[in-house]
Design an enzyme around this catalytic site. Structure first.
Site, PDB file in Angstrom:
ATOM      1  N   GLU A 198      67.988  22.915  11.847  1.00  0.00           N
ATOM      2  CA  GLU A 198      66.760  22.517  12.547  1.00  0.00           C
ATOM      3  C   GLU A 198      66.218  23.588  13.501  1.00  0.00           C
ATOM      4  O   GLU A 198      66.165  23.393  14.734  1.00  0.00           O
ATOM      5  CB  GLU A 198      66.981  21.182  13.261  1.00  0.00           C
ATOM      6  CG  GLU A 198      67.378  20.071  12.302  1.00  0.00           C
ATOM      7  CD  GLU A 198      67.432  18.688  12.938  1.00  0.00           C
ATOM      8  OE1 GLU A 198      67.407  18.561  14.158  1.00  0.00           O
ATOM      9  OE2 GLU A 198      67.509  17.708  12.163  1.00  0.00           O
ATOM     10  N   GLU A 226      70.230  15.724   6.222  1.00  0.00           N
ATOM     11  CA  GLU A 226      70.275  14.680   7.246  1.00  0.00           C
ATOM     12  C   GLU A 226      69.208  13.639   6.973  1.00  0.00           C
ATOM     13  O   GLU A 226      68.046  13.984   6.803  1.00  0.00           O
ATOM     14  CB  GLU A 226      70.011  15.244   8.651  1.00  0.00           C
ATOM     15  CG  GLU A 226      71.165  15.910   9.308  1.00  0.00           C
ATOM     16  CD  GLU A 226      70.823  16.380  10.706  1.00  0.00           C
ATOM     17  OE1 GLU A 226      70.093  15.674  11.439  1.00  0.00           O
ATOM     18  OE2 GLU A 226      71.269  17.484  11.053  1.00  0.00           O
TER      19      GLU A 226
HETATM   20  C1  JJW Z   1      59.903  13.787  25.104  1.00  0.00           C
HETATM   21  C2  JJW Z   1      59.290  14.433  23.899  1.00  0.00           C
HETATM   22  O1  JJW Z   1      60.199  14.422  22.817  1.00  0.00           O
HETATM   23  C3  JJW Z   1      59.684  15.039  21.666  1.00  0.00           C
HETATM   24  C4  JJW Z   1      60.541  14.863  20.457  1.00  0.00           C
HETATM   25  O2  JJW Z   1      61.939  14.836  20.815  1.00  0.00           O
HETATM   26  C5  JJW Z   1      62.847  14.827  19.796  1.00  0.00           C
HETATM   27  C6  JJW Z   1      64.135  14.473  20.113  1.00  0.00           C
HETATM   28  C7  JJW Z   1      65.090  14.425  19.128  1.00  0.00           C
HETATM   29  C8  JJW Z   1      64.744  14.747  17.813  1.00  0.00           C
HETATM   30  C9  JJW Z   1      65.747  14.658  16.751  1.00  0.00           C
HETATM   31  C10 JJW Z   1      67.034  14.198  16.864  1.00  0.00           C
HETATM   32  N1  JJW Z   1      67.527  14.242  15.616  1.00  0.00           N
HETATM   33  C11 JJW Z   1      68.856  13.808  15.156  1.00  0.00           C
HETATM   34  C12 JJW Z   1      69.715  15.054  15.186  1.00  0.00           C
HETATM   35  N2  JJW Z   1      69.338  16.004  14.125  1.00  0.00           N
HETATM   36  C13 JJW Z   1      70.463  16.930  14.119  1.00  0.00           C
HETATM   37  C14 JJW Z   1      71.675  16.093  14.438  1.00  0.00           C
HETATM   38  O3  JJW Z   1      72.410  16.744  15.444  1.00  0.00           O
HETATM   39  C15 JJW Z   1      71.157  14.747  14.933  1.00  0.00           C
HETATM   40  O4  JJW Z   1      71.816  14.342  16.108  1.00  0.00           O
HETATM   41  N3  JJW Z   1      66.617  14.730  14.796  1.00  0.00           N
HETATM   42  N4  JJW Z   1      65.512  14.961  15.480  1.00  0.00           N
HETATM   43  C16 JJW Z   1      63.436  15.117  17.497  1.00  0.00           C
HETATM   44  C17 JJW Z   1      62.478  15.147  18.500  1.00  0.00           C
END
Ligand code: JJW
Length: 447
Positions: A166, A353
């Site tokens: 990611e 994922e």
């Molecule tokens: C306040 C503003 O916020 C904006 C967006 O904030 C986020 C937070 C979290 C994610 C997020 C978390 N995950 C799951 C993880 N993927 C890898 C693995 O380690 C999992 O734990 N995918 N995307 C996206 C965006």
């Protein structure tokens, strides 16, 4: 009822990541990572949670592999903690760290499970962050040194490698939005970091080829989908900017050797000047063997002038949501995958994922996570549509094997098909574990 059938060579798996499950943060010669620092910074993680113990998989990996064996998976996607291998980021190698991953990989292979190794899943050695982290091009060389060591050490045992997990989260979520480590909020910094990450990816792929390592290598961008609220061009363009930020910004350089001009122009309007050195784009666009795709959720959105970075706003519709609040949007997975095929051709894809947050607790030794089963059914149905549309899907790896440290949400948000009691560290297979086990055994499910 409908039978959703998968190709006979479909691979099934589960995924985790080092900082989220290992614990043993001060054991085995491990150095400090940016997530150790960030999680101990007041206000950054819910309840002040951190990965000091996590699921204690550093000590309990044998039990975890036995659960995977029972599940019947083909592949286990895990990540290596860079600070376990190079406690100072570069230089001295920590043999105890290598020994731990040999124990894990040997246990997987002994149980007929293929290891898929993510080299970087966010736990950068703090020593490198102290010298600028990913904003410092020296970190690119440190990553290649680390990757080279891992390729040579595990060649013949690990045949599937992912360089980065990611990169959008590593760059923009962590250095522009700022909710992940190291928590900067600077668009220029984040955009330059996204470039350095892609150079690091390309250089490590180059090294993988030079060393003539057996196996395949790719990377795992995270994706999202925004459905335009109307067919007005301004709504369509706004949604394409957000999708482009996650998909084309990272995949065009790898598959086309250039950044998407519509995004470059947009960032330029926001004052971003990307510094690209001679040869960078050739390095980045080294051919990969496969693509990992991470997908969780999508939204409906429309244009809104001067709103946020990309001039769009959510249109709240009454979709069902998981316990973390993310809409359940399976068509987004289909749309992402068909867009990738249209843009980049027949690249082999693993869903590296996909999963959902449901915080059900055990009752009489069972966890009735019906929401998670429904999420899996909906998203695997969307995946079967993508396969029927010609997308070259090689496998599906669900996030996650077990509940774990969900970054800024700490231990409050549970993504596992196995429940973890964080006080006792007892694992409890959820109903979704048994549903997934049957789906793997059948290679189909009844929807
Ligand atoms: C306040 C503003 O916020 C904006 C967006 O904030 C986020 C937070 C979290 C994610 C997020 C978390 N995950 C799951 C993880 N993927 C890898 C693995 O380690 C999992 O734990 N995918 N995307 C996206 C965006």
């Amino acid at each position: 009822m409908t039978i959703i059938q998968f190709p006979k060579d479909m691979k099934w798996g589960t995924a985790t990541a080092s900082y989220q499950i290992e614990g043993a943060a001060k054991e085995g010669g491990r150095g400090i990572s940016i997530w150790d620092t960030f999680s101990k910074t007041p206000g950054k993680v819910v309840n002040g949670d951190n990965g000091d113990v996590a699921c204690d998989s550093y000590h309990r990996y044998e039990e975890d592999v036995e659960m995977m064996k029972d599940l019947g998976i083909d592949v286990y996607r895990f990540s290596v903690a860079w600070p376990r291998i190079f406690p100072d980021g570069t230089g001295k190698v920590n043999q105890e760290g290598l020994d731990y991953y040999h124990r894990l990989v040997d246990k997987l292979l002994a149980n007929g499970i293929e290891p898929m190794c993510t080299l970087y899943h966010w736990d950068l050695p703090q020593a490198l962050q102290d010298k600028g982290g990913w904003n410092n091009r020296e970190t690119i060389d440190a990553f290649v040194e680390y990757a080279t060591l891992m390729f040579n050490e595990f060649s013949g045992k690990i045949n599937k490698w992912l360089t980065l997990n990611e990169p959008w989260c590593i760059s923009f979520l962590s250095n522009y939005i700022g909710v992940h480590a190291p928590g900067n909020q600077d668009l220029q910094l984040a955009t330059q970091i996204s470039h350095h990450l892609l150079v690091a990816h390309g250089k490590s792929v180059q090294k993988f080829r030079e060393l003539n390592i057996d196996g395949e290598i790719g990377f795992a961008p995270n994706t999202t989908w925004l459905e335009p609220f109307s067919n007005r061009q301004e709504d369509i363009d706004a949604c394409n900017r957000e999708i482009g930020w996650y998909i084309e910004w990272f995949m065009d350089p790898v598959f086309k050797g250039t950044y998407p001009s519509f995004m470059v122009d947009w960032f330029k309007k926001k004052g971003v000047e990307l510094v690209i050195e001679d040869g960078d784009m050739e390095i980045i666009s080294q051919p990969v063997d496969f693509l990992g795709i991470n997908y969780y959720t999508g939204h409906i959105a429309r244009y809104k002038e001067n709103e946020g970075l990309l001039d769009w706003e959510l249109v709240e519709m009454n979709y069902d949501r998981t316990d973390i609040g993310w809409p359940i949007f399976p068509d987004g997975l289909y749309n992402v995958l068909t867009r990738i095929k249209e843009s980049y051709g027949d690249v082999p894809i693993y869903i590296t994922e996909n999963g959902s947050c449901y915080n059900d607790e055990p009752e009489n030794g069972r966890v009735h996570d019906t929401g998670r089963i429904s999420y899996l059914e909906q998203h695997l149905t969307a995946l079967s549509r993508a396969i029927a549309s010609g997308v070259n899907i090689k496998g599906y790896i669900t996030w996650s094997l077990m509940d774990n440290f969900e970054w800024a949400e700490g231990y409050t948000m549970r993504f596992g098909i196995v429940h973890v009691n964080y006080r006792t560290l007892e694992r409890t297979k959820k109903d979704s574990f048994y549903w997934y086990k049957q789906t793997i055994a059948n290679n189909w499910f009844e929807s």
